[in-house]
Scaffold this motif. Structure first.
Motif, mmCIF file in Angstrom:
data_model
loop_
_atom_site.group_PDB
_atom_site.id
_atom_site.type_symbol
_atom_site.label_atom_id
_atom_site.label_comp_id
_atom_site.label_asym_id
_atom_site.label_seq_id
_atom_site.Cartn_x
_atom_site.Cartn_y
_atom_site.Cartn_z
ATOM 1 N N TRP A 48 -54.505 -13.833 -17.862
ATOM 2 C CA TRP A 48 -54.490 -14.159 -19.340
ATOM 3 C C TRP A 48 -54.614 -12.607 -19.496
ATOM 4 C CZ3 TRP A 48 -50.731 -17.196 -20.178
ATOM 5 C CH2 TRP A 48 -51.389 -18.539 -20.709
ATOM 6 N N PHE A 49 -55.746 -12.156 -18.680
ATOM 7 C CA PHE A 49 -55.765 -10.359 -18.545
ATOM 8 C C PHE A 49 -54.669 -9.512 -17.789
ATOM 9 C CE2 PHE A 49 -57.959 -6.736 -16.431
ATOM 10 C CZ PHE A 49 -57.821 -6.061 -17.626
ATOM 11 N N SER A 50 -54.653 -9.941 -16.657
ATOM 12 C CA SER A 50 -53.690 -8.829 -16.293
ATOM 13 C C SER A 50 -52.329 -9.589 -16.657
ATOM 14 C CB SER A 50 -53.474 -10.232 -14.311
ATOM 15 O OG SER A 50 -54.698 -10.419 -13.274
ATOM 16 N N LEU A 51 -51.750 -10.809 -17.039
ATOM 17 C CA LEU A 51 -50.554 -10.488 -17.983
ATOM 18 C C LEU A 51 -50.726 -9.576 -18.760
ATOM 19 C CD1 LEU A 51 -49.790 -13.939 -17.814
ATOM 20 C CD2 LEU A 51 -48.230 -12.488 -16.400
ATOM 21 N N LEU A 52 -51.575 -9.128 -19.672
ATOM 22 C CA LEU A 52 -51.634 -8.674 -20.989
ATOM 23 C C LEU A 52 -51.771 -6.828 -20.342
ATOM 24 C CD1 LEU A 52 -51.795 -8.769 -23.489
ATOM 25 C CD2 LEU A 52 -54.687 -8.171 -23.486
ATOM 26 N N MET A 53 -52.271 -6.756 -19.216
ATOM 27 C CA MET A 53 -51.927 -5.383 -19.438
ATOM 28 C C MET A 53 -50.489 -5.166 -18.608
ATOM 29 S SD MET A 53 -55.248 -4.372 -19.830
ATOM 30 C CE MET A 53 -54.739 -2.649 -19.076
ATOM 31 N N MET A 54 -50.617 -6.090 -17.805
ATOM 32 C CA MET A 54 -48.977 -5.680 -17.002
ATOM 33 C C MET A 54 -48.091 -5.679 -17.962
ATOM 34 S SD MET A 54 -48.913 -7.710 -13.595
ATOM 35 C CE MET A 54 -49.589 -9.599 -14.182
ATOM 36 N N THR A 55 -48.035 -6.127 -19.588
ATOM 37 C CA THR A 55 -47.075 -6.290 -20.382
ATOM 38 C C THR A 55 -47.409 -4.939 -21.126
ATOM 39 O OG1 THR A 55 -46.959 -8.336 -21.543
ATOM 40 C CG2 THR A 55 -46.734 -6.876 -22.541
ATOM 41 N N LEU A 56 -48.329 -4.386 -21.002
ATOM 42 C CA LEU A 56 -48.836 -2.982 -21.373
ATOM 43 C C LEU A 56 -48.492 -1.685 -20.910
ATOM 44 C CD1 LEU A 56 -51.844 -3.225 -23.381
ATOM 45 C CD2 LEU A 56 -49.924 -3.521 -24.521
ATOM 46 N N LEU A 57 -48.404 -2.296 -19.467
ATOM 47 C CA LEU A 57 -47.414 -1.394 -18.091
ATOM 48 C C LEU A 57 -46.411 -0.844 -18.644
ATOM 49 C CD1 LEU A 57 -50.538 -2.378 -15.682
ATOM 50 C CD2 LEU A 57 -49.770 0.607 -16.944
ATOM 51 N N VAL A 58 -46.008 -2.588 -18.220
ATOM 52 C CA VAL A 58 -44.345 -2.267 -18.136
ATOM 53 C C VAL A 58 -43.518 -1.519 -19.440
ATOM 54 C CG1 VAL A 58 -42.072 -4.013 -18.254
ATOM 55 C CG2 VAL A 58 -44.329 -4.346 -17.416
ATOM 56 N N ALA A 59 -44.508 -2.474 -20.837
ATOM 57 C CA ALA A 59 -43.536 -2.145 -22.133
ATOM 58 C C ALA A 59 -43.918 0.222 -22.520
ATOM 59 C CB ALA A 59 -44.027 -2.603 -23.575
ATOM 60 N N SER A 60 -44.839 0.265 -22.274
ATOM 61 C CA SER A 60 -45.196 1.592 -22.027
ATOM 62 C C SER A 60 -44.379 2.922 -20.751
ATOM 63 C CB SER A 60 -46.433 2.309 -22.072
ATOM 64 O OG SER A 60 -47.420 1.562 -23.373
ATOM 65 N N TYR A 61 -44.118 1.943 -20.190
ATOM 66 C CA TYR A 61 -43.422 2.854 -19.329
ATOM 67 C C TYR A 61 -42.418 2.638 -18.098
ATOM 68 C CZ TYR A 61 -48.387 4.765 -20.089
ATOM 69 O OH TYR A 61 -49.412 5.104 -20.458
ATOM 70 N N VAL A 62 -41.877 1.750 -17.980
ATOM 71 C CA VAL A 62 -40.462 0.809 -17.822
ATOM 72 C C VAL A 62 -39.728 1.830 -18.393
ATOM 73 C CG1 VAL A 62 -39.207 -1.266 -17.803
ATOM 74 C CG2 VAL A 62 -41.698 -1.224 -16.395
ATOM 75 N N PRO A 63 -38.647 1.945 -17.737
ATOM 76 C CA PRO A 63 -36.995 2.775 -18.559
ATOM 77 C C PRO A 63 -36.619 1.945 -19.707
ATOM 78 C CG PRO A 63 -37.207 2.883 -15.764
ATOM 79 C CD PRO A 63 -38.779 2.300 -16.386
ATOM 80 N N ALA A 64 -36.324 2.620 -21.218
ATOM 81 C CA ALA A 64 -36.797 1.532 -22.108
ATOM 82 C C ALA A 64 -35.348 0.752 -21.872
ATOM 83 C CB ALA A 64 -35.945 2.470 -23.006
ATOM 84 N N SER A 65 -34.353 1.201 -21.392
ATOM 85 C CA SER A 65 -32.603 1.073 -20.456
ATOM 86 C C SER A 65 -33.008 -0.792 -20.344
ATOM 87 C CB SER A 65 -31.754 1.414 -19.818
ATOM 88 O OG SER A 65 -32.516 1.669 -18.561
ATOM 89 N N TRP A 66 -33.808 -0.787 -19.226
ATOM 90 C CA TRP A 66 -34.297 -2.046 -18.883
ATOM 91 C C TRP A 66 -34.694 -2.800 -19.722
ATOM 92 C CZ3 TRP A 66 -37.321 -1.527 -13.271
ATOM 93 C CH2 TRP A 66 -36.180 -0.453 -12.744
ATOM 94 N N LEU A 67 -36.055 -2.725 -20.616
ATOM 95 C CA LEU A 67 -36.204 -3.527 -21.501
ATOM 96 C C LEU A 67 -35.382 -3.947 -22.676
ATOM 97 C CD1 LEU A 67 -39.814 -1.472 -22.554
ATOM 98 C CD2 LEU A 67 -39.226 -3.719 -20.653
ATOM 99 N N ALA A 68 -34.170 -2.804 -23.023
ATOM 100 C CA ALA A 68 -33.523 -3.584 -24.240
ATOM 101 C C ALA A 68 -32.360 -4.095 -23.609
ATOM 102 C CB ALA A 68 -32.558 -1.991 -24.250
ATOM 103 N N ARG A 69 -32.154 -4.356 -22.201
ATOM 104 C CA ARG A 69 -30.985 -4.862 -21.507
ATOM 105 C C ARG A 69 -32.373 -6.898 -21.191
ATOM 106 N NH1 ARG A 69 -30.562 -2.474 -16.805
ATOM 107 N NH2 ARG A 69 -28.824 -1.371 -17.296
ATOM 108 N N ALA A 70 -33.045 -6.267 -20.892
ATOM 109 C CA ALA A 70 -33.613 -7.479 -20.698
ATOM 110 C C ALA A 70 -33.868 -8.390 -22.119
ATOM 111 C CB ALA A 70 -34.753 -7.481 -20.159
ATOM 112 N N LEU A 71 -33.972 -7.769 -23.373
ATOM 113 C CA LEU A 71 -34.676 -8.581 -24.408
ATOM 114 C C LEU A 71 -32.699 -8.460 -25.227
ATOM 115 C CD1 LEU A 71 -36.966 -5.630 -25.484
ATOM 116 C CD2 LEU A 71 -37.435 -8.337 -25.871
#
Length: 298
Positions: free
Chosen positions: A266-289
């Protein structure tokens, strides 16, 4: 100074895609609820007078002693914690649900310090940041209700820079603090600290297999790599040309932590969430959502 202010206005103090904030709201809330679920199912033993309680000692290491709750109240806190967390993830009455979520997370972290973990301490801060930001403005029950009332209601794509920058700054500060503690502990003097961690009670089939098959020298190399990554995290994440590599390294590190240390998933999932949300290209997140499916070709 003028050039510096201009740089800040063009590259730092600019609106950020709301998709980053929404991804944190959904994935981080679910990870926190998942972590708390193993405690919630034993709420009476966790928070009530029926369970084990630390003695109320006035000491600098225990500045606040919260008394145990009646059994019915402990169950009420556990149920409300789960409901408020799931409501935050869904974006339902987000300001209220995330505020209640943050308050309850802070309470349970203080009420049972023996069960407090890194997630317990990070979670109230994350929930409070979501409460103080427009995290429910898109891809949420709140947004759906607003559009139902007024189809012409605005659908924001951007939020104030600080809403996202908080998480982007939190991560390198967190890693630097961890690296600082490791550097002043045994991680520099003992080459096999990381390897010894694999033999604790959190051992999984993955960690058992890797510990027995990976060359022993690789653990020293990995230990050094983790130490350099964490201690210099502010540099890696501040520089545009090193930021993608730091993000990939961080995600890979937490993925392996989750696979090798059982309950720490659960700690790993939380930290990976913050990493992806903060630094992955925003267009990828918008497409996923994106809620609407792409049209099928004729």
């Amino acid at each position: 100074m003028q050039r510096f202010l201009t740089f800040l206005e063009r590259h730092v103090l600019v609106p950020q895609p709301i998709a980053r904030l929404v991804f944190v709201r959904i994935a981080a809330s679910l990870a926190i609820v998942g972590f708390m679920s193993s405690r919630i199912v034993h709420a009476d033993d966790w928070l009530s007078v029926a369970g084990f309680r630390l003695p109320e000692i006035s000491d600098i290491h225990q500045p606040l002693a919260l008394p145990g709750l009646p059994v019915w109240a402990a169950w009420a806190v556990g149920v409300l914690l789960a409901i408020s967390g799931l409501a935050t993830a869904a974006g339902a009455f987000t300001r209220w649900s995330s505020g209640v979520f943050a308050a309850l997370l802070a309470y349970v972290a203080l009420a049972d310090r023996l069960a407090a973990f890194t997630v317990s301490k990070l979670a109230p801060v994350i929930a409070l940041a979501l409460c103080l930001s427009p995290s429910g403005a898109r891809y949420s029950v709140d947004a759906w209700r607003r559009i139902r009332r007024d189809p012409k209601a605005p659908r924001p794509e951007l939020v104030s820079w600080g809403c996202v920058a908080f998480f982007q700054i939190l991560l390198p500060v967190f890693y630097f603090s961890s690296g600082w503690c490791k550097a002043h502990g045994d991680w520099k003097s003992d080459d096999f600290v990381l390897w010894t961690h694999l033999h604790d009670s959190y051992q999984t089939a993955v960690s058992w297999f890797i510990a027995n098959n990976l060359p022993i020298g690789m653990w020293t190399a990995l230990q050094r790599a983790v130490l350099v990554f964490e201690a210099a995290a502010p540099v890696w994440f501040a520089l545009p040309w090193t930021r993608p590599y730091a993000m990939v390294f961080g995600v890979g590190m937490h993925l392996m932590i989750g696979l090798m240390f059982g309950p720490v998933i659960w700690f790993s999932l939380l930290m990976m969430t913050l990493l992806v949300a903060s630094y992955v290209p925003a267009s990828w997140l918008a497409r996923a959502l994106r809620l609407r499916a792409a049209p099928r070709p004729a």
